[in-house]
Design a protein around this motif. Structure first.
Motif, PDB file in Angstrom:
ATOM      1  N   GLN A  24      56.788  53.053  52.903  1.00 15.43           N
ATOM      2  CA  GLN A  24      56.148  51.747  52.734  1.00 15.43           C
ATOM      3  C   GLN A  24      56.592  50.771  53.808  1.00 15.43           C
TER       4      GLN A  24
ATOM      5  N   SER B 143      48.805  56.004  49.586  1.00 12.02           N
ATOM      6  CA  SER B 143      49.379  56.746  50.688  1.00 12.02           C
ATOM      7  C   SER B 143      50.207  57.879  50.093  1.00 12.02           C
TER       8      SER B 143
ATOM      9  N   GLN C 155      53.826  58.613  54.972  1.00 14.43           N
ATOM     10  CA  GLN C 155      54.362  57.298  55.273  1.00 14.43           C
ATOM     11  C   GLN C 155      55.612  56.978  54.466  1.00 14.43           C
TER      12      GLN C 155
ATOM     13  N   LEU D 129      54.669  51.565  56.969  1.00 20.26           N
ATOM     14  CA  LEU D 129      53.269  51.189  56.781  1.00 20.26           C
ATOM     15  C   LEU D 129      53.084  49.684  56.974  1.00 20.26           C
ATOM     16  N   THR D 130      53.988  48.897  56.412  1.00 16.83           N
ATOM     17  CA  THR D 130      53.929  47.441  56.558  1.00 16.83           C
ATOM     18  C   THR D 130      54.001  47.044  58.030  1.00 16.83           C
TER      19      THR D 130
ATOM     20  N   GLN E  30      53.350  48.902  60.728  1.00 12.61           N
ATOM     21  CA  GLN E  30      52.220  49.381  61.518  1.00 12.61           C
ATOM     22  C   GLN E  30      50.984  48.501  61.346  1.00 12.61           C
TER      23      GLN E  30
ATOM     24  N   THR F  33      44.174  48.983  57.059  1.00  4.88           N
ATOM     25  CA  THR F  33      45.173  49.430  56.085  1.00  4.88           C
ATOM     26  C   THR F  33      45.046  50.924  55.841  1.00  4.88           C
TER      27      THR F  33
ATOM     28  N   PHE G  29      46.422  53.574  58.513  1.00  4.34           N
ATOM     29  CA  PHE G  29      47.844  53.940  58.458  1.00  4.34           C
ATOM     30  C   PHE G  29      48.260  54.473  57.090  1.00  4.34           C
ATOM     31  N   ALA G  30      47.590  54.008  56.027  1.00  4.39           N
ATOM     32  CA  ALA G  30      47.959  54.488  54.689  1.00  4.39           C
ATOM     33  C   ALA G  30      47.590  55.958  54.511  1.00  4.39           C
TER      34      ALA G  30
END
Length: 208
Positions: free
Chosen positions: A138, A95, A136, A141-142, A144, A128, A131-132
């Motif tokens: 982290q 990302s 972002q 991202l986790t 989402q 993954t 969203f990556a």
């Protein structure tokens, strides 16, 4: 006389309309950054660079054109009554940090406890990437990824762990190469029952 206090209405903000610049404007922005860095943008080696960068950005950030719900919309019920943990670990991803626009690279571990159906395993890798492949953090991202799994699959619980190296920390600033950031989220049974979290971590620790 007593005054009646009415609750404040929660204002719902309309989503912002993003106006995308033209490809020509994007290429000019690349030329501007190259010139600001001290380069001669007219030299042979850089003449096609703006086009290449914009084309690369289309790939790096294709997540803005993808929909997590569409990725996860096909599920399978014919699984012989299986209702235990489904875990896909070591899903590679990259990302870009929204603060410095440089990459962070790592792997995702995603698990869920199905209710009455399962999703194709490759879809956990695809969601993954949805969203990556955006700017972002982290942590975001986790969140989402696990929200998308909960919204689409309605599992009894879900668990997501990301581990990544951030180039904004490795290549600039404190320059701590090799430092790994871990983030995790648990919902449903994984959040409520420590033994399920323990099982998640035990499965992650199994030798390949």
């Amino acid at each position: 006389m007593d005054a009646t206090i009415k609750p404040l209405k929660k204002e719902i903000s309309e989503p912002k309309t993003i106006v995308r610049p033209s490809r020509e404007e994007a290429e000019q922005a690349v030329r501007t950054l190259l010139a600001w860095a001290g380069e001669d943008v007219s030299r042979e080696g850089l003449q096609e660079t703006p086009k290449r960068v914009v084309k690369a950005y289309e790939e790096f950030f294709e997540g803005y054109r993808l929909d997590a719900e569409e990725v996860l919309n096909k599920t399978f019920r014919d699984v012989g009554g299986y209702d235990d943990i489904v875990l896909v670990k070591d899903i590679p991803f990259f990302s870009h940090c929204e603060h410095h626009m440089v990459p962070f690279v790592g792997k995702a571990h995603i698990a869920y406890l199905p209710t009455d159906s399962v999703v194709g395993l490759s879809k956990l890798g695809r969601v993954t990437d949805v969203f990556a492949k955006r700017f972002q953090t982290q942590e975001n991202l986790t969140q989402q990824i696990i929200d998308a799994i909960n919204d689409s699959l309605n599992p009894r619980g879900a668990a997501v762990m990301l581990e990544a190296e951030h180039m904004c920390m490795s290549l600039r600033g404190v320059k701590k190469h090799g430092a790994i950031t871990l983030t995790q989220r648990f919902t449903g049974v994984f959040a409520e029952e420590p033994k399920e979290q323990d099982r998640f971590f035990q499965l992650l620790a199994l030798q390949k």
